[in-house]
Design a protein around this motif. Sequence first.
Motif, short mmCIF file in Angstrom:
data_model
loop_
_atom_site.label_atom_id
_atom_site.label_comp_id
_atom_site.label_asym_id
_atom_site.label_seq_id
_atom_site.Cartn_x
_atom_site.Cartn_y
_atom_site.Cartn_z
N THR A 1 -16.60 -28.73 13.69
CA THR A 1 -17.31 -27.93 14.72
C THR A 1 -16.69 -26.71 14.58
O THR A 1 -15.99 -25.74 14.80
N ARG A 2 -14.61 -27.35 13.37
CA ARG A 2 -13.95 -26.01 13.67
C ARG A 2 -14.42 -25.71 12.50
O ARG A 2 -14.55 -26.02 11.02
N ASP A 3 -13.80 -23.95 12.49
CA ASP A 3 -14.75 -23.32 11.41
C ASP A 3 -13.12 -23.38 10.74
O ASP A 3 -12.62 -22.20 10.74
N VAL A 4 -13.02 -23.89 9.53
CA VAL A 4 -11.91 -23.35 8.62
C VAL A 4 -12.31 -23.75 7.21
O VAL A 4 -13.14 -24.71 6.30
N PRO A 5 -12.16 -22.34 6.68
CA PRO A 5 -11.35 -22.51 5.25
C PRO A 5 -11.87 -24.01 3.90
O PRO A 5 -10.54 -24.65 4.46
N ARG A 6 -12.73 -24.66 3.40
CA ARG A 6 -11.86 -25.97 2.64
C ARG A 6 -11.29 -25.82 1.43
O ARG A 6 -10.35 -26.12 1.17
#
Length: 231
Positions: free
Chosen positions: A28-33
Amino acid sequence: QMLLVAIGIIGATVMPHNLYLHSSLVQTRDVPRDQPARIKEAMRLGMADSCASLTLAFLINASILMLSAATFHRAGQTDMAELEDAYHMLGGLLGSNVAPVLFGVGLLCAGQQSTLTGTLAGQVVMQGFVSIKLRPALRRLLSRLLAVVPAVICLAVMGDGMTGKLLVFSQVILSFQLPFAVVPLVYFTSSRSFMGEHVNGWVSTAVGWLLALLLAALNLLLIVQSVRGSD
């Protein structure tokens, strides 16, 4: 009997469905891959979250054990086996009418917390693993019914006097399921083909496999002792 209680405590503290739930919370964390630093930060925060929640659960269970030892064992009430008996005895032993109420409120909160995490984990499994797409309200209702209906049937058939044994039995079942959640978790997180540069170190991998084998061995030992005791 001591092994049964110990395995029940393990199952009640860790609970295998919480492993699925925490794994989904990481997503659920909005982290850029494409930013490894942000990914590592999210992994550290997820680990801190899991460690904090499990530590809190451990402290609560330890507090319950210490309360039992300090209150019932010291008073010679070593045959206390049911929650109803503990509720009625607390007031007299501690000399306070507030103690049984707080005991009941604590049980209610524990039940709500367990129901909440079980429902959320059921939603995660239905959405992610078996790809069942349902409306949120219907999904929550189905998850709760799958948890509540078997318990109600068992209580109706076996009676209120078996509540304590059913509670311990349910916790032992949770412990039996733990290796089936821990082994894939350790395998995937220690595989470089899945995790890439975020793969577990050799220390984490060794500790993970050791704990998984220890859980499986304890569960197997309990099964063997139960089979021999029933002969």
